[in-house]
Enzyme design. Structure first.
Site, PDB file in Angstrom:
ATOM      1  NE  ARG A 108      -0.982  -2.406  13.766  1.00 30.11           N
ATOM      2  CZ  ARG A 108      -2.078  -2.978  13.250  1.00 30.11           C
ATOM      3  NH1 ARG A 108      -2.992  -2.228  12.662  1.00 30.11           N
ATOM      4  NH2 ARG A 108      -2.263  -4.273  13.338  1.00 30.11           N
TER       5      ARG A 108
ATOM      6  NE  ARG B  71      -5.179  -5.824  16.609  1.00 27.83           N
ATOM      7  CZ  ARG B  71      -4.980  -5.585  15.332  1.00 27.83           C
ATOM      8  NH1 ARG B  71      -3.762  -5.322  14.878  1.00 27.83           N
ATOM      9  NH2 ARG B  71      -5.986  -5.622  14.470  1.00 27.83           N
TER      10      ARG B  71
ATOM     11  CD  GLU C  35     -10.675  -3.249  13.265  1.00 27.92           C
ATOM     12  OE1 GLU C  35      -9.557  -2.787  13.545  1.00 27.92           O
ATOM     13  OE2 GLU C  35     -10.901  -3.869  12.214  1.00 27.92           O
TER      14      GLU C  35
ATOM     15  N   GLY D  15      -9.469  -2.622   8.014  1.00 27.99           N
ATOM     16  CA  GLY D  15      -9.715  -1.442   7.203  1.00 27.99           C
ATOM     17  C   GLY D  15      -8.808  -0.301   7.598  1.00 27.99           C
TER      18      GLY D  15
ATOM     19  CG  LEU E  18      -1.804   1.216   1.434  1.00 31.21           C
ATOM     20  CD1 LEU E  18      -2.718   1.447   0.239  1.00 31.21           C
ATOM     21  CD2 LEU E  18      -2.643   1.059   2.710  1.00 31.21           C
TER      22      LEU E  18
ATOM     23  CB  SER F 206      -1.150  -3.670   1.927  1.00 30.05           C
ATOM     24  OG  SER F 206       0.063  -3.054   2.252  1.00 30.05           O
TER      25      SER F 206
ATOM     26  CG  HIS G  11      -1.094  -8.611  12.970  1.00 32.14           C
ATOM     27  ND1 HIS G  11      -1.508  -9.264  11.828  1.00 32.14           N
ATOM     28  CD2 HIS G  11      -1.867  -7.501  13.071  1.00 32.14           C
ATOM     29  CE1 HIS G  11      -2.479  -8.570  11.249  1.00 32.14           C
ATOM     30  NE2 HIS G  11      -2.712  -7.490  11.979  1.00 32.14           N
TER      31      HIS G  11
ATOM     32  CG  HIS H 262      -4.189 -10.254  15.125  1.00 37.33           C
ATOM     33  ND1 HIS H 262      -5.263 -10.970  15.610  1.00 37.33           N
ATOM     34  CD2 HIS H 262      -4.715  -9.188  14.477  1.00 37.33           C
ATOM     35  CE1 HIS H 262      -6.388 -10.361  15.259  1.00 37.33           C
ATOM     36  NE2 HIS H 262      -6.078  -9.272  14.577  1.00 37.33           N
TER      37      HIS H 262
ATOM     38  CD  GLU I 270       4.542  -4.358   9.618  1.00 37.56           C
ATOM     39  OE1 GLU I 270       4.792  -5.127  10.573  1.00 37.56           O
ATOM     40  OE2 GLU I 270       3.807  -4.670   8.668  1.00 37.56           O
TER      41      GLU I 270
END
Length: 520
Positions: free
Chosen positions: A368, A274, A112, A47, A13, A41, A333, A228, A357
């Site tokens: 994050r 997370r 989220e 999203g 991305l 990406s 992740h 994650h 990243e």
């Protein structure tokens, strides 16, 4: 035909968006795999975080970012990125990203973990990354100013007179090629492939982190690695992902006995940050109780419609997520750390920018916030493009690079060494860390680097050096904060509430000291 003056390493991305923003200036993209196949990406499910709903604001978004970042988020970066979010979403809409809308044409964001509002702009529940990338790839392929070189793996930077002047990359035949450039952008992704269990593609092996540091670039916040909590545990590499949005819809985490375990660990239970959730899942698995994501009541029969990608993955492994809990485990992740950049995406090396990243901008801090990664990628890709456009006329043209001789074309890492790096990182630099394990990691990784130098393997050297940067930073931070948890220092230390910076020389010096003391 000569190559363009601007070189972008990475076909995800950040790289593609930056190239489009630079148009009509000529740009060359080097991608380690065919465009769209080797980028994290593409696999992003949630999203892009952006304050687009009524009642939300960039200020609230920035506040959530800072809360999740555990005390070391750069305030100005968080607010400025949140304020640019809507404009970058609009850019993606113009390019063709099919974000979800209601019947009135309004964006319909979801929520989220650790967000105080519904602000995740998504595509069909869990398909944002793939859909955004499809739109960008189509736009890039129809833009005549962009040259794409696929299946080229960047291995080192070209340095001339103290500045970066391009990249050395290996093609599919094994030949090392020089790509000189006046402006070089690293947008090559993270470090997931350094770990045994990851949601990242194999190309995300930290090579750019290593070769940028080898050239003298400063590396920031390398110890902060996000795991994650809900990778789908079905024995695949990379591990498929059960999107955070499932918990946003009400899915719960249970052990094999069907008992929820997150309410006892955090007031927000499944919607806790997370790092907290990952440790909770890790503890259940370590205790032999197993961990599962149960969406049977919250989503139920609508699962395949709302989350088609997750549903297809589960069904392929014999799991019906509408009726059965999904087996999960924490997987590497996202790397909050990376190559240090300023607010324009400039690294500490003249002629080198970084976005996505691979960079560390100060946005994420120690942990994050969900869906801020794609946002950071487009915001900083836009900033890098604008900065290069403004400065390119004054940048010196690179000299013709020296011919690459056979002695300078080392072999790829052997599979056994790659597996060993991944084992070391997962065992000693993973969800839980301590001094004993980190010292062992430093010793073992330093030995692998020595092996790489002896064998002339640039690939293994890059993997080992990238891993050393993470392990050394983790050893030096003697506290627990965000994605970095030390069992021997389980509390946060207010005196350490700041970002970290390390150089490769410092990491190697520490590793040598540890190796010497272990041998004594």
């Amino acid at each position: 035909m000569s190559e363009p003056d601007i070189l972008i390493v990475g076909g995800g991305l950040a790289g593609l968006f930056c190239a489009l923003k630079l148009a009509p200036r000529p740009v060359a993209i080097l991608a380690a795999a065919p465009i769209g196949q080797g980028a994290s990406s593409v696999w992003a499910q949630g999203g892009i975080a952006a304050a687009v709903a009524e009642g939300d604001s960039p200020e609230l978004h920035a506040a959530d970012t800072k809360a999740a970042g555990a005390g070391i988020v750069d305030d100005e970066t968080a607010l400025s990125v949140a304020r640019e979010a809507r404009a970058r979403v609009d850019d993606l809409l113009r390019i063709g990203a099919p974000f979800d809308h209601d019947s009135a044409g309004n964006l319909t964001p979801s929520r989220e973990a650790a967000h105080s509002a519904r602000r995740i702009v998504r595509v069909k529940g869990d398909g944002a990354g793939a859909a955004i990338m499809q739109a960008l790839i189509a736009a890039v392929r129809r833009t005549p100013s962009i040259t794409i070189h696929e299946n080229l793996v960047a291995e080192d930077l070209i340095l001339q007179s103290g500045r970066v002047a391009g990249v050395l990359a290996r093609d599919a035949s094994g030949r090392l090629r020089a790509f000189p450039a006046r402006a070089t952008v690293l947008a090559s992704g993270g470090i997931g492939a350094l770990y045994a269990l990851t949601t990242n593609p194999p190309q995300a092996n930290g090579a750019a982190l290593a070769f940028a540091a080898r050239a003298g670039a400063r590396i920031a916040d390398a110890e902060f690695v996000q795991f994650h909590p809900t990778a789908i545990d079905i024995g695949r590499d990379p591990a498929p992902l059960a999107t955070e949005a499932l918990r946003g819809e009400g899915a719960i985490l249970v052990n094999r006995a069907g008992k929820r375990f997150m309410p006892a660990l955090h007031k927000d239970a499944e919607l806790a940050p997370r790092d907290v959730v990952a440790r909770g899942v890790f503890a259940e698995i370590a205790a032999g109780r197993g961990a599962f994501l149960d969406a049977t009541e919250a989503v139920g029969a609508a699962f395949a419609e709302k989350f088609p990608n997750v549903a297809a993955t589960c069904r392929s492994a014999g799991v019906d997520p509408a009726r059965q809990p999904i087996p999960i485990a924490p997987a590497e992740h996202y790397h909050m750390g990376g190559i240090w950049t300023d607010a324009k995406g400039r690294t500490s090396l003249p002629g080198l920018w970084a976005a996505g990243e691979v960079a560390s901008t100060g946005l994420h801090g120690a942990n994050r916030l969900a869906s801020n990664s794609l946002l950071e990628a487009v915001v900083f890709a836009d900033r890098v493009a604008r900065d290069i456009a403004e400065t390119l006329p004054g940048l010196p043209a690179p000299k013709a690079p020296q011919p690459v001789t056979p002695a300078e074309t080392p072999a790829r890492a052997d599979a056994e060494s790659v597996t060993e790096v991944r084992r070391i990182m997962s065992r000693h630099v993973g969800v839980l860390r301590d001094a004993v394990g980190l010292r062992e990691a430093l010793r073992a990784l330093y030995a692998l680097r020595d092996k790489a130098l002896a064998e002339g393997s640039a690939d293994l050297r890059n993997r080992a050096e990238a891993a050393l940067l993470v392990a050394a930073s983790a050893y030096l931070r003697r506290e627990s904060r965000g994605g970095h948890f030390r069992t021997d220092f389980p509390s946060a230390d207010p005196a350490q509430a700041h970002r970290s910076v390390i150089t490769l020389d410092e990491a190697l010096r520490l590793a040598r000291t540890v190796a010497a003391s272990e041998a004594a």
